[in-house]
Design a protein around this motif. Sequence first.
Motif, PDB file in Angstrom:
ATOM      1  N   ALA A 173      -5.650  16.661 -10.283  1.00  0.00           N
ATOM      2  CA  ALA A 173      -4.896  17.070  -9.092  1.00  0.00           C
ATOM      3  C   ALA A 173      -5.408  16.340  -7.853  1.00  0.00           C
ATOM      4  N   ALA A 174      -6.728  16.176  -7.763  1.00  0.00           N
ATOM      5  CA  ALA A 174      -7.312  15.465  -6.612  1.00  0.00           C
ATOM      6  C   ALA A 174      -6.915  13.993  -6.631  1.00  0.00           C
ATOM      7  N   LEU A 175      -6.962  13.378  -7.805  1.00  0.00           N
ATOM      8  CA  LEU A 175      -6.569  11.964  -7.909  1.00  0.00           C
ATOM      9  C   LEU A 175      -5.103  11.774  -7.532  1.00  0.00           C
ATOM     10  N   THR A 176      -4.268  12.672  -7.997  1.00  0.00           N
ATOM     11  CA  THR A 176      -2.843  12.576  -7.676  1.00  0.00           C
ATOM     12  C   THR A 176      -2.601  12.618  -6.174  1.00  0.00           C
ATOM     13  N   ARG A 177      -3.330  13.495  -5.483  1.00  0.00           N
ATOM     14  CA  ARG A 177      -3.144  13.597  -4.024  1.00  0.00           C
ATOM     15  C   ARG A 177      -3.486  12.290  -3.316  1.00  0.00           C
ATOM     16  N   ALA A 198       2.039   9.900   1.762  1.00  0.00           N
ATOM     17  CA  ALA A 198       1.441  10.041   3.091  1.00  0.00           C
ATOM     18  C   ALA A 198       0.122   9.289   3.189  1.00  0.00           C
ATOM     19  N   VAL A 199      -0.711   9.431   2.165  1.00  0.00           N
ATOM     20  CA  VAL A 199      -2.013   8.753   2.168  1.00  0.00           C
ATOM     21  C   VAL A 199      -1.841   7.243   2.139  1.00  0.00           C
ATOM     22  N   LEU A 245      -0.239   5.669   5.371  1.00  0.00           N
ATOM     23  CA  LEU A 245      -1.238   5.618   6.445  1.00  0.00           C
ATOM     24  C   LEU A 245      -2.240   4.493   6.194  1.00  0.00           C
ATOM     25  N   ALA A 246      -2.721   4.382   4.960  1.00  0.00           N
ATOM     26  CA  ALA A 246      -3.679   3.313   4.625  1.00  0.00           C
ATOM     27  C   ALA A 246      -3.051   1.943   4.840  1.00  0.00           C
ATOM     28  N   GLY A 247      -1.775   1.813   4.471  1.00  0.00           N
ATOM     29  CA  GLY A 247      -1.097   0.532   4.659  1.00  0.00           C
ATOM     30  C   GLY A 247      -0.937   0.167   6.122  1.00  0.00           C
ATOM     31  N   LEU A 248      -0.569   1.142   6.937  1.00  0.00           N
ATOM     32  CA  LEU A 248      -0.403   0.881   8.373  1.00  0.00           C
ATOM     33  C   LEU A 248      -1.733   0.490   9.020  1.00  0.00           C
ATOM     34  N   VAL A 249      -2.801   1.185   8.639  1.00  0.00           N
ATOM     35  CA  VAL A 249      -4.123   0.854   9.182  1.00  0.00           C
ATOM     36  C   VAL A 249      -4.534  -0.549   8.755  1.00  0.00           C
ATOM     37  N   THR A 250      -4.267  -0.894   7.501  1.00  0.00           N
ATOM     38  CA  THR A 250      -4.622  -2.230   6.999  1.00  0.00           C
ATOM     39  C   THR A 250      -3.869  -3.321   7.743  1.00  0.00           C
ATOM     40  N   THR A 257       3.056   3.393  -9.402  1.00  0.00           N
ATOM     41  CA  THR A 257       3.471   2.118  -8.819  1.00  0.00           C
ATOM     42  C   THR A 257       2.816   1.894  -7.468  1.00  0.00           C
ATOM     43  N   SER A 258       2.830   2.922  -6.623  1.00  0.00           N
ATOM     44  CA  SER A 258       2.298   2.782  -5.269  1.00  0.00           C
ATOM     45  C   SER A 258       0.785   2.600  -5.255  1.00  0.00           C
ATOM     46  N   SER A 259       0.081   3.337  -6.099  1.00  0.00           N
ATOM     47  CA  SER A 259      -1.375   3.188  -6.133  1.00  0.00           C
ATOM     48  C   SER A 259      -1.771   1.841  -6.720  1.00  0.00           C
TER      49      SER A 259
END
Length: 207
Positions: free
Chosen positions: A58-62, A67-68, A71-76, A133-135
């Motif tokens: 469940a933690a890995l899925t989150r 959203a995560v 945000l990471a992409g925008l910061v990068t 796909t996204s990860s």
Amino acid sequence: MHTPGLRLLPPAVTAIVFAGLTIAVAAHAGALIHADAALVNSARSASLDHPALHSLMAALTRTGGSAVLILAGLVTVAALLAGRLWRAAAFVVVAAVSTTAVRWAVRAAVARPRPAEQLAPAEGWAYPSGHTTSSTLAALVAVALLLRLVDPGPRRSAGIAVVTVWAVGVGLSRVFLAVHWPTDVIGGWLLAATVVPLCAVAIRLRD
């Protein structure tokens, strides 16, 4: 330096495998459907029998949620632009948009239902897995940037190892939570492994 032709070989192979898998999924190939059902039922049972495993999945899925990763992409991208790394920033944007567009198109065309007894909330068609796909997209983009911007050494190797294990873990979590069939996850891995390297070649990231 590798020639563009050699760089195109790995994504060409993954594209062929992805196309074959997609055709099999869309055709409801009997052996594939049975294997998917058996594996997802086993993974679901394991999650129910081992609360610690369920919590980890469940933690890995989150961490692989939209959203995560957005945000990471925008910061990068912001960091790359601040460093005047225009080509690298363009690569991140093009890879993200292209991979997402292909995933949406394939998902709509195949229209595969998800497993019935899910252990986490999920909606939409199943194939290919969006989280996977996204990860994998994020991990491959990170690997490409590490290879382009970080000198060879323990730091670069550790970074590549961490993002690779994370992306694999996110994909597996979707099966253990019974929100995707195993072939949905494999399809997500193959899709990102096809589109991201093609974007790197198109942007000439390694030149």
